[in-house]
Design a protein around this motif. Structure first.
Motif, PDB file in Angstrom:
ATOM      1  N   GLY A  82       0.819  -1.205   0.000  1.00  0.00           N
ATOM      2  CA  GLY A  82       0.000   0.000   0.000  1.00  0.00           C
ATOM      3  C   GLY A  82       0.847   1.246   0.000  1.00  0.00           C
ATOM      4  O   GLY A  82       2.013   1.223  -0.407  1.00  0.00           O
ATOM      5  N   GLU A  83       0.234   2.325   0.482  1.00  0.00           N
ATOM      6  CA  GLU A  83       0.964   3.589   0.568  1.00  0.00           C
ATOM      7  C   GLU A  83       0.472   4.384   1.762  1.00  0.00           C
ATOM      8  O   GLU A  83      -0.690   4.289   2.162  1.00  0.00           O
ATOM      9  N   PRO A  99       5.565   4.587  -0.269  1.00  0.00           N
ATOM     10  CA  PRO A  99       5.077   3.247  -0.646  1.00  0.00           C
ATOM     11  C   PRO A  99       5.414   2.244   0.455  1.00  0.00           C
ATOM     12  O   PRO A  99       6.447   2.352   1.120  1.00  0.00           O
ATOM     13  N   LEU A 100       4.522   1.261   0.645  1.00  0.00           N
ATOM     14  CA  LEU A 100       4.711   0.254   1.685  1.00  0.00           C
ATOM     15  C   LEU A 100       4.645  -1.139   1.092  1.00  0.00           C
ATOM     16  O   LEU A 100       3.797  -1.427   0.247  1.00  0.00           O
ATOM     17  N   GLU A 101       5.534  -1.993   1.544  1.00  0.00           N
ATOM     18  CA  GLU A 101       5.462  -3.413   1.239  1.00  0.00           C
ATOM     19  C   GLU A 101       6.002  -4.134   2.468  1.00  0.00           C
ATOM     20  O   GLU A 101       7.185  -4.033   2.793  1.00  0.00           O
ATOM     21  N   ILE A 102       5.113  -4.821   3.164  1.00  0.00           N
ATOM     22  CA  ILE A 102       5.466  -5.461   4.428  1.00  0.00           C
ATOM     23  C   ILE A 102       6.104  -6.818   4.148  1.00  0.00           C
ATOM     24  O   ILE A 102       5.495  -7.690   3.531  1.00  0.00           O
ATOM     25  N   LYS A 116       7.766  18.778   9.660  1.00  0.00           N
ATOM     26  CA  LYS A 116       7.594  20.076  10.304  1.00  0.00           C
ATOM     27  C   LYS A 116       6.495  19.963  11.368  1.00  0.00           C
ATOM     28  O   LYS A 116       5.459  19.356  11.120  1.00  0.00           O
ATOM     29  N   PRO A 117       6.712  20.534  12.548  1.00  0.00           N
ATOM     30  CA  PRO A 117       5.688  20.454  13.589  1.00  0.00           C
ATOM     31  C   PRO A 117       4.379  21.110  13.147  1.00  0.00           C
ATOM     32  O   PRO A 117       4.370  22.086  12.414  1.00  0.00           O
ATOM     33  N   GLY A 118       3.287  20.541  13.626  1.00  0.00           N
ATOM     34  CA  GLY A 118       1.971  21.081  13.307  1.00  0.00           C
ATOM     35  C   GLY A 118       0.962  19.979  13.077  1.00  0.00           C
ATOM     36  O   GLY A 118       1.165  18.828  13.434  1.00  0.00           O
ATOM     37  N   TYR A 119      -0.144  20.334  12.442  1.00  0.00           N
ATOM     38  CA  TYR A 119      -1.256  19.423  12.185  1.00  0.00           C
ATOM     39  C   TYR A 119      -1.025  18.640  10.897  1.00  0.00           C
ATOM     40  O   TYR A 119      -0.698  19.212   9.862  1.00  0.00           O
ATOM     41  N   TRP A 120      -1.211  17.335  10.963  1.00  0.00           N
ATOM     42  CA  TRP A 120      -1.028  16.446   9.811  1.00  0.00           C
ATOM     43  C   TRP A 120      -2.181  15.462   9.746  1.00  0.00           C
ATOM     44  O   TRP A 120      -2.756  15.101  10.772  1.00  0.00           O
ATOM     45  N   ARG A 121      -2.491  15.008   8.548  1.00  0.00           N
ATOM     46  CA  ARG A 121      -3.407  13.887   8.351  1.00  0.00           C
ATOM     47  C   ARG A 121      -2.596  12.740   7.768  1.00  0.00           C
ATOM     48  O   ARG A 121      -1.874  12.918   6.790  1.00  0.00           O
ATOM     49  N   VAL A 122      -2.728  11.593   8.375  1.00  0.00           N
ATOM     50  CA  VAL A 122      -2.025  10.404   7.916  1.00  0.00           C
ATOM     51  C   VAL A 122      -3.068   9.505   7.253  1.00  0.00           C
ATOM     52  O   VAL A 122      -4.041   9.103   7.892  1.00  0.00           O
ATOM     53  N   LYS A 123      -2.861   9.212   5.977  1.00  0.00           N
ATOM     54  CA  LYS A 123      -3.811   8.400   5.213  1.00  0.00           C
ATOM     55  C   LYS A 123      -3.115   7.120   4.774  1.00  0.00           C
ATOM     56  O   LYS A 123      -2.124   7.166   4.051  1.00  0.00           O
ATOM     57  N   LEU A 124      -3.641   5.986   5.226  1.00  0.00           N
ATOM     58  CA  LEU A 124      -3.063   4.693   4.913  1.00  0.00           C
ATOM     59  C   LEU A 124      -4.012   3.916   4.019  1.00  0.00           C
ATOM     60  O   LEU A 124      -5.170   3.691   4.369  1.00  0.00           O
ATOM     61  N   TYR A 134      -8.649   1.252   3.886  1.00  0.00           N
ATOM     62  CA  TYR A 134      -8.231   2.648   4.044  1.00  0.00           C
ATOM     63  C   TYR A 134      -8.474   3.059   5.484  1.00  0.00           C
ATOM     64  O   TYR A 134      -9.534   2.777   6.061  1.00  0.00           O
ATOM     65  N   GLU A 135      -7.491   3.726   6.050  1.00  0.00           N
ATOM     66  CA  GLU A 135      -7.645   4.278   7.395  1.00  0.00           C
ATOM     67  C   GLU A 135      -6.957   5.628   7.446  1.00  0.00           C
ATOM     68  O   GLU A 135      -5.918   5.835   6.816  1.00  0.00           O
ATOM     69  N   GLU A 136      -7.545   6.533   8.196  1.00  0.00           N
ATOM     70  CA  GLU A 136      -7.016   7.895   8.287  1.00  0.00           C
ATOM     71  C   GLU A 136      -6.917   8.290   9.747  1.00  0.00           C
ATOM     72  O   GLU A 136      -7.768   7.927  10.562  1.00  0.00           O
ATOM     73  N   SER A 137      -5.868   9.048  10.061  1.00  0.00           N
ATOM     74  CA  SER A 137      -5.669   9.530  11.415  1.00  0.00           C
ATOM     75  C   SER A 137      -5.202  10.984  11.365  1.00  0.00           C
ATOM     76  O   SER A 137      -4.434  11.360  10.489  1.00  0.00           O
ATOM     77  N   LYS A 138      -5.672  11.777  12.313  1.00  0.00           N
ATOM     78  CA  LYS A 138      -5.256  13.173  12.417  1.00  0.00           C
ATOM     79  C   LYS A 138      -4.297  13.284  13.582  1.00  0.00           C
ATOM     80  O   LYS A 138      -4.616  12.868  14.701  1.00  0.00           O
ATOM     81  N   ILE A 139      -3.109  13.822  13.310  1.00  0.00           N
ATOM     82  CA  ILE A 139      -2.080  13.901  14.356  1.00  0.00           C
ATOM     83  C   ILE A 139      -1.521  15.320  14.435  1.00  0.00           C
ATOM     84  O   ILE A 139      -1.622  16.094  13.489  1.00  0.00           O
ATOM     85  N   THR A 140      -0.930  15.611  15.566  1.00  0.00           N
ATOM     86  CA  THR A 140      -0.232  16.871  15.761  1.00  0.00           C
ATOM     87  C   THR A 140       1.180  16.556  16.254  1.00  0.00           C
ATOM     88  O   THR A 140       1.355  15.856  17.242  1.00  0.00           O
ATOM     89  N   ILE A 141       2.147  17.059  15.522  1.00  0.00           N
ATOM     90  CA  ILE A 141       3.551  16.802  15.866  1.00  0.00           C
ATOM     91  C   ILE A 141       4.088  18.002  16.615  1.00  0.00           C
ATOM     92  O   ILE A 141       3.896  19.117  16.243  1.00  0.00           O
TER      93      ILE A 141
END
Length: 141
Positions: A82-83, A99-102, A116-124, A134-141
């Motif tokens: 996946g990615e 890109p991901l290959e386990i 860079k620090p701040g708000y990010w959305r991680v989409k897998l 598909y899974e999505e997460s909202k993170i703050t670094i």
């Protein structure tokens, strides 16, 4: 100065002000859309809903974020492909696509120290046993 000259000066100043605003807005180069090909993604949205439903039916948390160590942990089986998209809503220039290959068992860790620090959305997005997820997460670094 009479009324006619006052009105003329006011109109000229107003037009100059509007033209200044137009020039400033045209020169801006940091306007970012959420996505470049918005209409294509909108048409394929039903497929996205199906991926999200499939991920919700899994009996495990696939995408975890450890804020203390700035690491994303992925719980994917061997052979999953996946990615991972790191999406920064405020600046598209910072977006990354990994890109991901386990190939190994256990949890896969991805360090986010370089972001860079701040708000990010991680989409897998991944494929596991022929099924798309598909899974999505909202993170703050």
């Amino acid at each position: 100065m009479n009324w006619g000259k006052g009105i003329l000066v006011t109109i000229i100043l107003f037009v100059a002000f509007i033209m200044t605003l137009v020039v400033i807005s045209v020169k801006q180069d940091d306007i970012h859309l959420v996505t470049e090909n918005y209409y294509e993604k909108e048409i394929k949205y039903q497929e996205q809903i199906e991926r999200e439903k499939s991920a919700a039916q899994l009996n495990r948390e696939v995408l975890l974020f450890d804020a203390a160590s700035k690491v994303i942990l992925l719980d994917l089986p061997i052979g999953a492909k996946g990615e991972l998209q790191l999406f920064r809503p405020s600046d598209a220039r910072l977006d990354q696509l990994l890109p991901l290959e386990i190939k190994d068992s256990g949890k896969t860790s991805i360090s986010l120290n370089q972001l860079k620090p701040g708000y990010w959305r991680v989409k897998l997005t991944w494929v596991e046993d022929g099924v798309e997820y598909y899974e999505e997460s909202k993170i703050t670094i």
